[in-house]
Design a protein around this motif. Structure first.
Motif, PDB file in Angstrom:
ATOM      1  N   ALA A 151      54.899  29.557  46.760  1.00  0.00           N
ATOM      2  CA  ALA A 151      54.954  28.310  46.008  1.00  0.00           C
ATOM      3  C   ALA A 151      55.059  28.574  44.512  1.00  0.00           C
ATOM      4  CB  ALA A 151      53.721  27.468  46.301  1.00  0.00           C
ATOM      5  N   GLU A 152      54.576  29.726  44.037  1.00  0.00           N
ATOM      6  CA  GLU A 152      54.593  30.056  42.629  1.00  0.00           C
ATOM      7  C   GLU A 152      55.428  31.307  42.417  1.00  0.00           C
ATOM      8  OE1 GLU A 152      50.566  30.546  41.525  1.00  0.00           O
ATOM      9  OE2 GLU A 152      50.041  28.430  41.822  1.00  0.00           O
ATOM     10  N   PRO A 153      55.799  31.612  41.152  1.00  0.00           N
ATOM     11  CA  PRO A 153      56.548  32.845  40.889  1.00  0.00           C
ATOM     12  C   PRO A 153      55.784  34.058  41.387  1.00  0.00           C
ATOM     13  CG  PRO A 153      56.516  31.426  38.955  1.00  0.00           C
ATOM     14  CD  PRO A 153      55.582  30.806  39.966  1.00  0.00           C
ATOM     15  N   PRO A 154      56.496  35.108  41.800  1.00  0.00           N
ATOM     16  CA  PRO A 154      55.823  36.303  42.326  1.00  0.00           C
ATOM     17  C   PRO A 154      54.835  36.866  41.317  1.00  0.00           C
ATOM     18  CG  PRO A 154      58.182  36.412  42.721  1.00  0.00           C
ATOM     19  CD  PRO A 154      57.952  35.241  41.823  1.00  0.00           C
ATOM     20  N   PRO A 155      53.615  37.206  41.748  1.00  0.00           N
ATOM     21  CA  PRO A 155      52.634  37.801  40.849  1.00  0.00           C
ATOM     22  C   PRO A 155      52.981  39.255  40.571  1.00  0.00           C
ATOM     23  CG  PRO A 155      51.783  37.756  43.072  1.00  0.00           C
ATOM     24  CD  PRO A 155      53.112  37.057  43.112  1.00  0.00           C
ATOM     25  N   PRO A 156      52.243  39.923  39.675  1.00  0.00           N
ATOM     26  CA  PRO A 156      52.471  41.352  39.455  1.00  0.00           C
ATOM     27  C   PRO A 156      52.374  42.127  40.755  1.00  0.00           C
ATOM     28  CG  PRO A 156      50.983  40.456  37.797  1.00  0.00           C
ATOM     29  CD  PRO A 156      51.213  39.362  38.816  1.00  0.00           C
ATOM     30  N   GLN A 157      52.984  43.315  40.785  1.00  0.00           N
ATOM     31  CA  GLN A 157      53.081  44.081  42.027  1.00  0.00           C
ATOM     32  C   GLN A 157      51.720  44.335  42.658  1.00  0.00           C
ATOM     33  OE1 GLN A 157      55.915  44.931  43.577  1.00  0.00           O
ATOM     34  NE2 GLN A 157      54.682  45.689  45.269  1.00  0.00           N
ATOM     35  N   HIS A 158      50.666  44.641  41.835  1.00  0.00           N
ATOM     36  CA  HIS A 158      49.371  44.957  42.416  1.00  0.00           C
ATOM     37  C   HIS A 158      48.694  43.725  43.005  1.00  0.00           C
ATOM     38  CE1 HIS A 158      47.923  43.457  38.519  1.00  0.00           C
ATOM     39  NE2 HIS A 158      46.776  43.250  39.123  1.00  0.00           N
ATOM     40  N   GLN A 159      49.231  42.513  42.717  1.00  0.00           N
ATOM     41  CA  GLN A 159      48.667  41.293  43.280  1.00  0.00           C
ATOM     42  C   GLN A 159      49.556  40.687  44.359  1.00  0.00           C
ATOM     43  OE1 GLN A 159      47.862  38.503  40.157  1.00  0.00           O
ATOM     44  NE2 GLN A 159      46.468  39.856  39.077  1.00  0.00           N
ATOM     45  N   ARG A 160      50.740  41.297  44.604  1.00  0.00           N
ATOM     46  CA  ARG A 160      51.745  40.675  45.451  1.00  0.00           C
ATOM     47  C   ARG A 160      51.203  40.336  46.834  1.00  0.00           C
ATOM     48  NH1 ARG A 160      57.164  41.144  44.940  1.00  0.00           N
ATOM     49  NH2 ARG A 160      56.631  41.088  42.734  1.00  0.00           N
ATOM     50  N   TYR A 161      50.431  41.232  47.426  1.00  0.00           N
ATOM     51  CA  TYR A 161      49.934  41.005  48.771  1.00  0.00           C
ATOM     52  C   TYR A 161      48.401  40.869  48.773  1.00  0.00           C
ATOM     53  CZ  TYR A 161      54.608  42.782  49.513  1.00  0.00           C
ATOM     54  OH  TYR A 161      55.950  42.977  49.452  1.00  0.00           O
ATOM     55  N   ALA A 162      47.889  40.293  47.688  1.00  0.00           N
ATOM     56  CA  ALA A 162      46.439  40.200  47.526  1.00  0.00           C
ATOM     57  C   ALA A 162      45.830  39.298  48.592  1.00  0.00           C
ATOM     58  CB  ALA A 162      46.103  39.672  46.138  1.00  0.00           C
ATOM     59  N   TRP A 163      44.641  39.683  48.983  1.00  0.00           N
ATOM     60  CA  TRP A 163      43.847  38.893  49.912  1.00  0.00           C
ATOM     61  C   TRP A 163      42.606  38.469  49.153  1.00  0.00           C
ATOM     62  CZ3 TRP A 163      41.815  41.020  55.258  1.00  0.00           C
ATOM     63  CH2 TRP A 163      41.253  39.965  55.975  1.00  0.00           C
ATOM     64  N   TRP A 164      42.450  37.175  48.932  1.00  0.00           N
ATOM     65  CA  TRP A 164      41.391  36.674  48.066  1.00  0.00           C
ATOM     66  C   TRP A 164      40.147  36.306  48.862  1.00  0.00           C
ATOM     67  CZ3 TRP A 164      41.742  37.096  42.932  1.00  0.00           C
ATOM     68  CH2 TRP A 164      43.024  37.292  42.383  1.00  0.00           C
ATOM     69  N   TRP A 165      39.013  36.800  48.356  1.00  0.00           N
ATOM     70  CA  TRP A 165      37.697  36.519  48.915  1.00  0.00           C
ATOM     71  C   TRP A 165      36.827  35.900  47.821  1.00  0.00           C
ATOM     72  CZ3 TRP A 165      35.390  39.540  53.452  1.00  0.00           C
ATOM     73  CH2 TRP A 165      36.401  40.018  54.290  1.00  0.00           C
ATOM     74  N   LYS A 166      35.704  35.316  48.240  1.00  0.00           N
ATOM     75  CA  LYS A 166      34.792  34.676  47.296  1.00  0.00           C
ATOM     76  C   LYS A 166      33.398  35.277  47.446  1.00  0.00           C
ATOM     77  CE  LYS A 166      33.079  30.098  45.903  1.00  0.00           C
ATOM     78  NZ  LYS A 166      33.187  28.630  46.162  1.00  0.00           N
ATOM     79  N   VAL A 167      32.721  35.472  46.307  1.00  0.00           N
ATOM     80  CA  VAL A 167      31.346  35.969  46.321  1.00  0.00           C
ATOM     81  C   VAL A 167      30.427  34.810  46.698  1.00  0.00           C
ATOM     82  CG1 VAL A 167      29.493  37.027  44.983  1.00  0.00           C
ATOM     83  CG2 VAL A 167      31.869  37.683  44.553  1.00  0.00           C
ATOM     84  N   THR A 168      29.733  34.942  47.823  1.00  0.00           N
ATOM     85  CA  THR A 168      28.875  33.863  48.332  1.00  0.00           C
ATOM     86  C   THR A 168      27.394  34.169  48.187  1.00  0.00           C
ATOM     87  OG1 THR A 168      29.036  34.795  50.568  1.00  0.00           O
ATOM     88  CG2 THR A 168      30.616  33.075  49.971  1.00  0.00           C
ATOM     89  N   CYS A 169      27.054  35.342  47.700  1.00  0.00           N
ATOM     90  CA  CYS A 169      25.660  35.698  47.483  1.00  0.00           C
ATOM     91  C   CYS A 169      25.213  35.187  46.114  1.00  0.00           C
ATOM     92  CB  CYS A 169      25.476  37.212  47.574  1.00  0.00           C
ATOM     93  SG  CYS A 169      23.812  37.781  47.158  1.00  0.00           S
ATOM     94  N   PRO A 170      24.140  34.390  46.031  1.00  0.00           N
ATOM     95  CA  PRO A 170      23.699  33.852  44.737  1.00  0.00           C
ATOM     96  C   PRO A 170      23.411  34.928  43.689  1.00  0.00           C
ATOM     97  CG  PRO A 170      22.607  32.704  46.536  1.00  0.00           C
ATOM     98  CD  PRO A 170      23.337  33.858  47.145  1.00  0.00           C
ATOM     99  N   ALA A 171      23.006  36.123  44.140  1.00  0.00           N
ATOM    100  CA  ALA A 171      22.712  37.214  43.206  1.00  0.00           C
ATOM    101  C   ALA A 171      23.961  37.978  42.790  1.00  0.00           C
ATOM    102  CB  ALA A 171      21.697  38.172  43.819  1.00  0.00           C
ATOM    103  N   GLY A 172      25.126  37.627  43.353  1.00  0.00           N
ATOM    104  CA  GLY A 172      26.356  38.326  43.041  1.00  0.00           C
ATOM    105  C   GLY A 172      26.610  39.495  43.976  1.00  0.00           C
ATOM    106  N   ALA A 173      27.701  40.194  43.736  1.00  0.00           N
ATOM    107  CA  ALA A 173      28.093  41.336  44.556  1.00  0.00           C
ATOM    108  C   ALA A 173      28.044  42.600  43.708  1.00  0.00           C
ATOM    109  CB  ALA A 173      29.502  41.138  45.122  1.00  0.00           C
ATOM    110  N   VAL A 174      27.215  43.546  44.118  1.00  0.00           N
ATOM    111  CA  VAL A 174      27.093  44.823  43.409  1.00  0.00           C
ATOM    112  C   VAL A 174      28.298  45.693  43.742  1.00  0.00           C
ATOM    113  CG1 VAL A 174      25.704  46.911  43.127  1.00  0.00           C
ATOM    114  CG2 VAL A 174      24.585  44.683  43.402  1.00  0.00           C
ATOM    115  N   VAL A 175      28.941  46.231  42.710  1.00  0.00           N
ATOM    116  CA  VAL A 175      30.138  47.055  42.877  1.00  0.00           C
ATOM    117  C   VAL A 175      29.780  48.511  42.581  1.00  0.00           C
ATOM    118  CG1 VAL A 175      32.541  47.389  42.204  1.00  0.00           C
ATOM    119  CG2 VAL A 175      31.525  45.095  42.112  1.00  0.00           C
TER     120      VAL A 175
END
Length: 212
Positions: free
Chosen positions: A8-32
């Motif tokens: 629906a939108e112009p192609p994103p940058p190559q590293h985002q082209r096939y991105a799979w989006w998730w959401k942080v659902t833990c109130p304390a955040g996600a430790v990386v």
């Protein structure tokens, strides 16, 4: 099956082209952390409600973890804020890439998810690029086959021998283009095996999954 054929939108940058989006659902955040194992260094925390790209999944097994732990390699963008009370964006952005847990470690005494995939609002149409797409009843690759999709003869993604084309065909016949196999995808998920690099699977219908 490859990434969506129509966007629906112009192609994103190559590293985002096939991105799979998730959401942080833990109130304390996600430790990386730097690596998939919990003894690796912490490089940051993604706040609650943030959207992240999931790039890979592994299952870490360690006797001291109380059971298998699903770990996700993620990429997230952190936006800087001005030093005032209205949280204005200060124009800076930092990309953080590392590993998060999908769910809490059982030994932590907590239960629940830390990251969850963002569901598709509507089915997304994917274009088949291999001669055969195998659809299985379950997510894992050892589940029974329920059907296959075959690319039709004369498909522009196939050469004269039925193999994927190298993309150098100069034939722009619109009639052939309309004969490509398009497959609706309801959602995406991961297998649990192989644990060292879980596979992305596409849900086409209830009890019908194909590989990405």
């Amino acid at each position: 099956v490859e990434a969506p054929f129509e966007e629906a939108e112009p192609p994103p940058p190559q590293h985002q082209r096939y991105a799979w989006w998730w959401k942080v659902t833990c109130p304390a955040g996600a430790v990386v952390r730097q690596g998939p194992h919990l003894h690796t260094a912490v490089i940051g925390t993604v706040p609650y409600g943030a959207h992240v790209q999931v790039l890979q999944k592994v299952v870490v097994v360690h006797p001291q973890m109380g059971g298998p732990l699903r770990r996700l390699r993620i990429r997230a963008t952190s936006y800087g804020q001005n030093d005032n009370d209205n949280d204005d964006y200060d124009g800076t952005a930092t990309v953080i890439e590392g590993w998060c847990s999908e769910c809490f470690n059982p030994l932590s005494g907590q239960r629940g998810t830390i990251l969850q995939p963002i569901p598709l609002a509507v089915p997304v149409w994917y274009r088949q690029v291999q001669p055969t797409c195998v659809v299985r009843r379950g997510i894992e690759l050892n589940s029974p086959i329920v059907r296959t999709f075959e690319l039709p003869p004369g498909n522009p993604d196939n050469d004269d021998n039925g193999q994927p084309s190298n993309g150098n065909d100069d034939d722009d016949d619109d009639d052939e283009t309309t004969r490509m196999t398009m497959i609706p995808v309801l959602s995406r998920t991961y297998t649990q095996h192989p644990i060292q690099n879980c596979l992305q699977r596409l849900k086409l219908a209830p009890r019908a999954y194909a590989s990405h």
